[in-house]
Scaffold this motif. Structure first.
Motif, PDB file in Angstrom:
ATOM      1  N   PRO A 351     -37.550 -13.055  -8.217  1.00  0.00           N
ATOM      2  CA  PRO A 351     -38.602 -13.932  -8.774  1.00  0.00           C
ATOM      3  C   PRO A 351     -38.161 -15.390  -8.822  1.00  0.00           C
ATOM      4  CG  PRO A 351     -38.260 -11.974 -10.137  1.00  0.00           C
ATOM      5  CD  PRO A 351     -37.126 -12.020  -9.158  1.00  0.00           C
ATOM      6  N   ALA A 352     -39.137 -16.267  -8.747  1.00  0.00           N
ATOM      7  CA  ALA A 352     -38.869 -17.692  -8.906  1.00  0.00           C
ATOM      8  C   ALA A 352     -38.293 -17.955 -10.288  1.00  0.00           C
ATOM      9  CB  ALA A 352     -40.156 -18.485  -8.705  1.00  0.00           C
ATOM     10  N   ALA A 353     -37.587 -19.058 -10.421  1.00  0.00           N
ATOM     11  CA  ALA A 353     -36.948 -19.401 -11.687  1.00  0.00           C
ATOM     12  C   ALA A 353     -37.977 -19.417 -12.810  1.00  0.00           C
ATOM     13  CB  ALA A 353     -36.270 -20.760 -11.575  1.00  0.00           C
ATOM     14  N   GLY A 354     -37.660 -18.717 -13.893  1.00  0.00           N
ATOM     15  CA  GLY A 354     -38.529 -18.694 -15.053  1.00  0.00           C
ATOM     16  C   GLY A 354     -39.604 -17.629 -15.024  1.00  0.00           C
ATOM     17  N   GLU A 355     -39.749 -16.920 -13.897  1.00  0.00           N
ATOM     18  CA  GLU A 355     -40.750 -15.868 -13.800  1.00  0.00           C
ATOM     19  C   GLU A 355     -40.228 -14.551 -14.387  1.00  0.00           C
ATOM     20  OE1 GLU A 355     -44.325 -16.214 -11.593  1.00  0.00           O
ATOM     21  OE2 GLU A 355     -43.671 -17.135 -13.448  1.00  0.00           O
ATOM     22  N   SER A 359     -35.174  -7.039 -14.551  1.00  0.00           N
ATOM     23  CA  SER A 359     -33.763  -6.782 -14.272  1.00  0.00           C
ATOM     24  C   SER A 359     -32.872  -7.742 -15.037  1.00  0.00           C
ATOM     25  CB  SER A 359     -33.478  -6.901 -12.777  1.00  0.00           C
ATOM     26  OG  SER A 359     -33.610  -8.242 -12.349  1.00  0.00           O
ATOM     27  N   GLN A 360     -33.432  -8.890 -15.417  1.00  0.00           N
ATOM     28  CA  GLN A 360     -32.669  -9.862 -16.191  1.00  0.00           C
ATOM     29  C   GLN A 360     -33.017  -9.806 -17.679  1.00  0.00           C
ATOM     30  OE1 GLN A 360     -30.262 -11.656 -14.685  1.00  0.00           O
ATOM     31  NE2 GLN A 360     -30.838 -10.483 -12.861  1.00  0.00           N
ATOM     32  N   GLY A 361     -33.919  -8.900 -18.040  1.00  0.00           N
ATOM     33  CA  GLY A 361     -34.281  -8.757 -19.453  1.00  0.00           C
ATOM     34  C   GLY A 361     -34.842 -10.029 -20.047  1.00  0.00           C
ATOM     35  N   ASN A 362     -35.710 -10.723 -19.305  1.00  0.00           N
ATOM     36  CA  ASN A 362     -36.152 -12.047 -19.753  1.00  0.00           C
ATOM     37  C   ASN A 362     -37.561 -12.051 -20.342  1.00  0.00           C
ATOM     38  OD1 ASN A 362     -37.664 -11.750 -17.414  1.00  0.00           O
ATOM     39  ND2 ASN A 362     -37.207 -13.798 -16.628  1.00  0.00           N
ATOM     40  N   LEU A 363     -37.944 -10.993 -21.039  1.00  0.00           N
ATOM     41  CA  LEU A 363     -39.258 -10.974 -21.679  1.00  0.00           C
ATOM     42  C   LEU A 363     -39.434 -12.155 -22.621  1.00  0.00           C
ATOM     43  CD1 LEU A 363     -39.695  -7.169 -22.406  1.00  0.00           C
ATOM     44  CD2 LEU A 363     -41.290  -8.580 -21.104  1.00  0.00           C
ATOM     45  N   GLU A 364     -38.405 -12.440 -23.428  1.00  0.00           N
ATOM     46  CA  GLU A 364     -38.521 -13.518 -24.404  1.00  0.00           C
ATOM     47  C   GLU A 364     -38.466 -14.907 -23.793  1.00  0.00           C
ATOM     48  OE1 GLU A 364     -36.868 -10.779 -25.198  1.00  0.00           O
ATOM     49  OE2 GLU A 364     -37.627 -10.147 -27.148  1.00  0.00           O
ATOM     50  N   THR A 365     -37.868 -15.038 -22.603  1.00  0.00           N
ATOM     51  CA  THR A 365     -37.643 -16.373 -22.048  1.00  0.00           C
ATOM     52  C   THR A 365     -38.572 -16.719 -20.895  1.00  0.00           C
ATOM     53  OG1 THR A 365     -35.895 -15.505 -20.593  1.00  0.00           O
ATOM     54  CG2 THR A 365     -35.225 -16.384 -22.752  1.00  0.00           C
ATOM     55  N   SER A 366     -39.275 -15.744 -20.327  1.00  0.00           N
ATOM     56  CA  SER A 366     -40.220 -16.045 -19.244  1.00  0.00           C
ATOM     57  C   SER A 366     -41.622 -16.218 -19.820  1.00  0.00           C
ATOM     58  CB  SER A 366     -40.229 -14.923 -18.202  1.00  0.00           C
ATOM     59  OG  SER A 366     -40.721 -13.713 -18.772  1.00  0.00           O
ATOM     60  N   TYR A 367     -42.423 -17.023 -19.157  1.00  0.00           N
ATOM     61  CA  TYR A 367     -43.785 -17.259 -19.633  1.00  0.00           C
ATOM     62  C   TYR A 367     -44.583 -15.964 -19.680  1.00  0.00           C
ATOM     63  CZ  TYR A 367     -48.591 -18.916 -19.878  1.00  0.00           C
ATOM     64  OH  TYR A 367     -49.893 -19.105 -20.255  1.00  0.00           O
ATOM     65  N   VAL A 368     -44.551 -15.197 -18.593  1.00  0.00           N
ATOM     66  CA  VAL A 368     -45.317 -13.952 -18.556  1.00  0.00           C
ATOM     67  C   VAL A 368     -44.780 -12.968 -19.584  1.00  0.00           C
ATOM     68  CG1 VAL A 368     -45.975 -11.968 -17.136  1.00  0.00           C
ATOM     69  CG2 VAL A 368     -46.008 -14.272 -16.153  1.00  0.00           C
ATOM     70  N   GLY A 369     -43.463 -12.878 -19.711  1.00  0.00           N
ATOM     71  CA  GLY A 369     -42.870 -11.979 -20.698  1.00  0.00           C
ATOM     72  C   GLY A 369     -43.304 -12.313 -22.116  1.00  0.00           C
ATOM     73  N   GLN A 370     -43.312 -13.584 -22.442  1.00  0.00           N
ATOM     74  CA  GLN A 370     -43.752 -13.995 -23.776  1.00  0.00           C
ATOM     75  C   GLN A 370     -45.212 -13.624 -24.012  1.00  0.00           C
ATOM     76  OE1 GLN A 370     -42.950 -18.196 -23.757  1.00  0.00           O
ATOM     77  NE2 GLN A 370     -40.747 -17.944 -24.030  1.00  0.00           N
ATOM     78  N   ARG A 371     -46.031 -13.763 -22.991  1.00  0.00           N
ATOM     79  CA  ARG A 371     -47.440 -13.403 -23.126  1.00  0.00           C
ATOM     80  C   ARG A 371     -47.607 -11.891 -23.343  1.00  0.00           C
ATOM     81  NH1 ARG A 371     -51.289 -16.879 -20.776  1.00  0.00           N
ATOM     82  NH2 ARG A 371     -52.773 -15.326 -21.582  1.00  0.00           N
ATOM     83  N   VAL A 372     -46.810 -11.097 -22.631  1.00  0.00           N
ATOM     84  CA  VAL A 372     -46.870  -9.639 -22.789  1.00  0.00           C
ATOM     85  C   VAL A 372     -46.466  -9.243 -24.205  1.00  0.00           C
ATOM     86  CG1 VAL A 372     -45.821  -7.452 -22.078  1.00  0.00           C
ATOM     87  CG2 VAL A 372     -46.499  -9.133 -20.348  1.00  0.00           C
ATOM     88  N   LEU A 373     -45.365  -9.799 -24.685  1.00  0.00           N
ATOM     89  CA  LEU A 373     -44.900  -9.465 -26.039  1.00  0.00           C
ATOM     90  C   LEU A 373     -45.941  -9.871 -27.079  1.00  0.00           C
ATOM     91  CD1 LEU A 373     -41.129 -10.472 -25.815  1.00  0.00           C
ATOM     92  CD2 LEU A 373     -42.097  -8.162 -25.821  1.00  0.00           C
ATOM     93  N   ALA A 374     -46.536 -11.041 -26.907  1.00  0.00           N
ATOM     94  CA  ALA A 374     -47.556 -11.487 -27.862  1.00  0.00           C
ATOM     95  C   ALA A 374     -48.782 -10.578 -27.810  1.00  0.00           C
ATOM     96  CB  ALA A 374     -47.951 -12.934 -27.564  1.00  0.00           C
ATOM     97  N   TRP A 375     -49.141 -10.115 -26.617  1.00  0.00           N
ATOM     98  CA  TRP A 375     -50.296  -9.224 -26.465  1.00  0.00           C
ATOM     99  C   TRP A 375     -50.077  -7.927 -27.241  1.00  0.00           C
ATOM    100  CZ3 TRP A 375     -54.796 -10.763 -24.731  1.00  0.00           C
ATOM    101  CH2 TRP A 375     -55.767  -9.823 -24.375  1.00  0.00           C
ATOM    102  N   SER A 400     -43.290 -27.829 -13.050  1.00  0.00           N
ATOM    103  CA  SER A 400     -42.817 -26.820 -13.979  1.00  0.00           C
ATOM    104  C   SER A 400     -43.952 -26.317 -14.855  1.00  0.00           C
ATOM    105  CB  SER A 400     -41.701 -27.401 -14.867  1.00  0.00           C
ATOM    106  OG  SER A 400     -42.202 -28.481 -15.639  1.00  0.00           O
ATOM    107  N   GLY A 401     -43.809 -25.079 -15.291  1.00  0.00           N
ATOM    108  CA  GLY A 401     -44.776 -24.512 -16.209  1.00  0.00           C
ATOM    109  C   GLY A 401     -46.023 -24.007 -15.525  1.00  0.00           C
ATOM    110  N   TYR A 402     -46.850 -23.374 -16.301  1.00  0.00           N
ATOM    111  CA  TYR A 402     -48.106 -22.821 -15.824  1.00  0.00           C
ATOM    112  C   TYR A 402     -49.260 -23.769 -16.111  1.00  0.00           C
ATOM    113  CZ  TYR A 402     -46.710 -18.045 -14.563  1.00  0.00           C
ATOM    114  OH  TYR A 402     -46.180 -16.948 -13.943  1.00  0.00           O
ATOM    115  N   GLY A 403     -50.216 -23.800 -15.200  1.00  0.00           N
ATOM    116  CA  GLY A 403     -51.473 -24.461 -15.480  1.00  0.00           C
ATOM    117  C   GLY A 403     -52.362 -23.514 -16.265  1.00  0.00           C
ATOM    118  N   THR A 404     -53.233 -24.041 -17.072  1.00  0.00           N
ATOM    119  CA  THR A 404     -54.112 -23.198 -17.876  1.00  0.00           C
ATOM    120  C   THR A 404     -55.543 -23.721 -17.813  1.00  0.00           C
ATOM    121  OG1 THR A 404     -53.754 -24.457 -19.921  1.00  0.00           O
ATOM    122  CG2 THR A 404     -52.224 -22.635 -19.462  1.00  0.00           C
TER     123      THR A 404
END
Length: 604
Positions: A351-355, A359-375, A400-404
């Motif tokens: 995955p691109a940086a920050g995605e 495998s890296q356990g980055n739920l808390e640090t990736s944008y999509v991961g944070q959205r999943v946890l909040a959901w 950098s970052g996501y557009g919304t």
């Protein structure tokens, strides 16, 4: 003979050529395929924060009795007095509960205090029954029996009961689902038959399998253009399951003519490979493909749904996610959507940086991961303070970052196809003229080699051979232009050869063409955005038709030009039956158009 070639794509495209899939299967010594899932570490031992218990469940599916193989992840300290919500997950196509992704989901959520139940889907791993393509009547009902276990109303085959899952009622557990591709559609299928599900997170999955495997960008009612590489790769992988995962379980065997799938699935692939689409057989094919697709049962889904789809995905493109999103939204279902960078065609294992990268356990640090946890925090833990984010978000590789946005951007600029090959912003600029191309009996354009991408082999850059396509090119841009969404083209073509045979009663006789949009750099290098094309089987060559192109998120930089192309063929798809020359005429009062969903800038 001249060939127009495109230069290398983005980082996602380069990773596609170099990544190594973790679960490669050689099938029938002729085709290779791989479970399309997240990358993640192999299953390991129990940790101090949870225990893992292998379980089996006997279920009924399609008149067969079979066992479902599962693992229960129970967080330490979770018991009847201290219950926790649950997360249910299953594998992508060709995987199992033991593959890196499914196992990683169990671990990831168990360490965060959720009860995890991960299982091998019907026909995969050590689970029995036939592969039925996430049919809600089969796969969905089987998953509902696992929800019964989480509710405490049934036991596993060894007598294990779950009395430690948080409940909304006596037989109603607090449970969500997450997973990708084949493990994504099963969530919607299960929710359509079991209203107890409280939250869904389907990633990179389909809305309409008929569109996925034989897309028609102009008319969903007409059989589309066979995506033969993707479809046959999966078919061979599925048919080879009893050999790839040795098993004598009779519930997994159909017949010699259709070894491991349900019969309708085999019939569908055979019809598509035949190149003949008589009306009655085509209707049966479309009806079956849609019966196992969310498009046919979304009106029964009520669970809050966070849809995540990949931009680099020629199997299930962004349009599929948007169709699901809009239908759920129209019914008032709590639904949000994210267009991430990676999909089946690139970036899964790199995955691109920050995605999101399990495998890296980055739920808390990736944008999509944070959205999943909040959901899940909002809908499973009832944390009303959890911010589930904007209605729509999209990954941008140019900043950098996501557009919304509050919704998917609408079409906002119309361009015109001029007779001199220019793409102009005003009808008055259209030059009168006509231009023609013809197909060959072999493909003369290339977007991707789907099977090569599936196993990490190099893929030639996209190209179109002179005389077999038409292109319309804008002037160099004076400022960047950002496109987010699905372009739309309206065309009128002249093809006497197609007109003579298009009413034969066999859809295969209708004209086939491929629409696509390139980015041309100042040095002439061409990029086919994410290698995406819109196959079209023209419903009636005597009338104008509208083409929905695959959704993209792309910046056209200053000095670049946008080119709209229609081509006679594509190596990843079936094509025309016979030679069918095509002419396109242009005049200020009557010409084709291309509409773009632009969020920044203007094409002049």
């Amino acid at each position: 003979m001249s060939v127009s070639r495109a230069l290398p794509r983005s980082r996602a495209a380069r990773s596609r050529q170099t990544r190594s899939r973790k679960a490669l299967a050689l099938v029938a010594s002729a085709a290779c395929a791989v479970p399309l899932t997240f990358a993640a570490p192999a299953s390991g031992a129990e940790s101090d924060s949870y225990t893992v218990t292998p379980l089996t469940f006997t279920v009924e599916a399609g008149g067969r009795t079979c066992t479902v193989d599962a693992d229960l992840y129970r967080p330490t300290g979770v018991d009847a007095a201290h219950p926790a919500p649950a997360v249910l997950a299953t594998n992508g196509f060709g995987g199992s509960k033991a593959d890196g992704t499914t196992d990683a989901i169990g671990k990831a959520f168990a360490t965060r205090g959720y009860v995890g139940l991960v299982y091998s889907g019907l026909g995969f791993g050590a689970s029995g029954c036939l592969i039925s393509l996430d049919d809600p009547r089969l796969d969905g009902q089987a998953a509902a029996r696992l929800v019964d276990f989480l509710a405490g109303t049934r036991a596993a085959d060894d007598g294990t009961r779950a009395d430690f899952v948080l409940k909304d009622g006596a037989s109603d557990p607090r449970v969500g689902m997450i997973g990708g591709s084949y493990g994504g559609a099963i969530q919607l299928a299960t929710a359509s038959v079991d209203p107890r599900l409280d939250a869904l997170v389907p990633l990179i999955t389909w809305n309409d399998l008929a569109y996925s495997l034989a897309p028609n960008g102009a008319d969903r009612a007409t059989p589309g253009v066979f995506k033969w590489q993707w479809a046959n790769g999966f078919y061979l992988l599925g048919e080879g399951q009893p050999l790839l995962v040795p098993s004598l379980d009779p519930s997994r065997i159909n017949s010699l003519g259709c070894l491991h799938f349900v019969t309708d699935a085999c019939d569908t692939v055979r019809l598509l490979n035949s190149g003949r689409y008589p009306e009655a057989e085509s209707k049966k094919m479309l009806d079956f493909a849609r019966s196992v697709s969310p498009v046919s049962y979304l009106d029964r889904v009520k669970a809050p749904t966070l849809i995540v789809q990949g931009q680099s995905d020629s199997l299930f493109n962004l349009n599929e996610a948007q169709d699901t999103y809009e239908k759920l939204q129209a019914r008032g279902v709590d639904t949000k959507m994210i267009w991430q960078s990676w999909g089946h065609s690139g970036g899964i294992d790199d995955p691109a940086a920050g995605e999101l990268d399990l495998s890296q356990g980055n739920l808390e640090t990736s944008y999509v991961g944070q959205r999943v946890l909040a959901w899940f925090d909002r809908h499973l833990r009832d944390d009303r303070s959890a911010d589930t984010g904007p209605e729509f978000a999209y990954y941008r590789d140019w900043r950098s970052g996501y557009g919304t946005a509050a919704k998917v951007p609408a079409l906002s600029q119309k361009l015109y196809l001029s007779g001199d090959g220019k793409l102009v912003d005003n009808r008055a600029k259209v030059a009168r003229g006509f231009r023609s191309y013809s197909n060959w009996l072999v493909p003369t354009s290339h977007s991707e080699s789907s099977l090569a991408g599936m196993i990490g082999l190099p893929d030639p850059q996209p190209y179109d051979i002179h005389g077999t396509y038409l292109g319309w090119t804008s002037a160099p841009l004076t400022a960047p232009v950002d496109v987010v969404g699905s372009p739309k083209a309206t065309l009128r073509v002249v093809s006497p050869a197609a007109e003579r045979v298009q009413d034969s009663g066999d859809a295969a006789d209708k004209l086939v063409l491929f629409a696509k949009v390139y980015d041309i750099a100042p040095d002439g290098g061409k990029t086919l955005v994410n290698r995406l094309v819109a196959p079209v089987r023209v419903p009636d060559a005597t009338r104008p038709f509208t083409v929905e192109l695959p959704g993209i998120v792309h910046r056209y930089e200053t000095g670049h030009r946008l080119e709209f192309v229609i081509a006679a063929s594509d190596t990843a798809y079936s094509g025309n039956r016979g030679i069918k020359p095509v002419t396109v005429t242009s005049a200020p009062e009557d010409t084709g158009t291309l509409e773009l969903p632009i969020v920044s800038g203007t094409v002049r």
